[in-house]
Design an enzyme around this catalytic site. Structure first.
Site, PDB file in Angstrom:
ATOM      1  N   CYS A 129      -2.848  -3.305   2.004  1.00 24.07           N
ATOM      2  CA  CYS A 129      -3.594  -2.198   1.748  1.00 24.07           C
ATOM      3  C   CYS A 129      -3.170  -1.010   1.908  1.00 24.07           C
ATOM      4  CB  CYS A 129      -5.132  -2.467   2.489  1.00 24.07           C
ATOM      5  SG  CYS A 129      -6.010  -4.074   1.913  1.00 24.07           S
ATOM      6  N   HIS A 132      -0.833   0.158  -0.788  1.00 23.74           N
ATOM      7  CA  HIS A 132      -1.550   0.515  -1.731  1.00 23.74           C
ATOM      8  C   HIS A 132      -2.295   1.791  -1.656  1.00 23.74           C
ATOM      9  CE1 HIS A 132      -4.518  -0.839  -5.069  1.00 23.74           C
ATOM     10  NE2 HIS A 132      -5.240   0.093  -4.880  1.00 23.74           N
ATOM     11  N   GLU A 133      -2.721   1.933  -0.666  1.00 22.39           N
ATOM     12  CA  GLU A 133      -3.617   3.237  -0.696  1.00 22.39           C
ATOM     13  C   GLU A 133      -2.480   4.418  -0.454  1.00 22.39           C
ATOM     14  OE1 GLU A 133      -6.371   3.239  -1.599  1.00 22.39           O
ATOM     15  OE2 GLU A 133      -7.131   1.365  -1.168  1.00 22.39           O
ATOM     16  N   VAL A 134      -1.372   4.262   0.576  1.00 26.95           N
ATOM     17  CA  VAL A 134      -0.381   5.592   0.457  1.00 26.95           C
ATOM     18  C   VAL A 134      -0.009   5.649  -0.943  1.00 26.95           C
ATOM     19  CG1 VAL A 134       1.597   5.982   1.386  1.00 26.95           C
ATOM     20  CG2 VAL A 134       0.079   5.018   2.913  1.00 26.95           C
TER      21      VAL A 134
END
Length: 166
Positions: A129, A132-134
């Site tokens: 996660c 993915h978010e970075v």
């Protein structure tokens, strides 16, 4: 905590790198809580400020069996050579998922909502996660990590979903 509008793919704002958080104040904490409420309503397990049209490097994670996590200005500073595959999707592209290959473990430098610098080691779902978010904060949408063939299939499925909802 009002729900924020979620920007739908292929909105160009999802491809823009987000500038860093500069002010760690009540307004930032309020935004973080609004993002959390929006994430839970979506539903999802991760969201960034850019998903809601706010150009800031802010991530909220609400993973199963874990505490809510807030990351301002996250930066991956180390990653394992070992790779894992995990099914991913996006609150900005609901209804489609696909396995994505990521590093099994990462080390992340970030600031808390209080502005304090922190470092965190992550593995498993948390590591996936965070990567993915970075990526999203850097303007890299999750489907960019797929082969062209798999990306085209995801886009066709997403177009079909959008047409059926219209």
């Amino acid at each position: 905590m009002p729900l924020l509008p979620i920007i739908a793919f292929p909105d160009a704002r999802l491809r823009q790198p987000a500038p860093p958080v500069a002010r760690f104040d009540a307004e930032l904490r309020e935004l973080a809580q609004d993002l959390l409420a929006t994430l839970r309503a979506a539903p999802g397990i991760g969201i960034t400020a850019p998903h809601c049209g706010v150009a800031l490097r802010l991530v909220v994670l609400d993973l199963p069996d874990d505490e809510v996590r807030f990351y301002a200005n996250p930066e991956i500073v180390a990653a394992s050579e070992e790779r894992v595959r995990h099914v991913e999707g996006s609150v900005s592209m609901p209804g489609v998922t696909e396995p994505v290959e990521r590093h099994a473990r990462v080390s992340l430098r970030y600031r808390g909502l209080d502005g304090q610098a922190r470092v965190e080691e992550a593995q498993g779902l948390l590591s996936i996660c965070l990567q993915h978010e970075v990526d999203q904060l850097d303007g890299i949408f999750w489907i960019d990590r797929l082969s062209r063939l798999r990306r085209d299939r995801v886009l066709k499925r997403y177009d079909k979903i959008r047409k059926s909802e219209a």
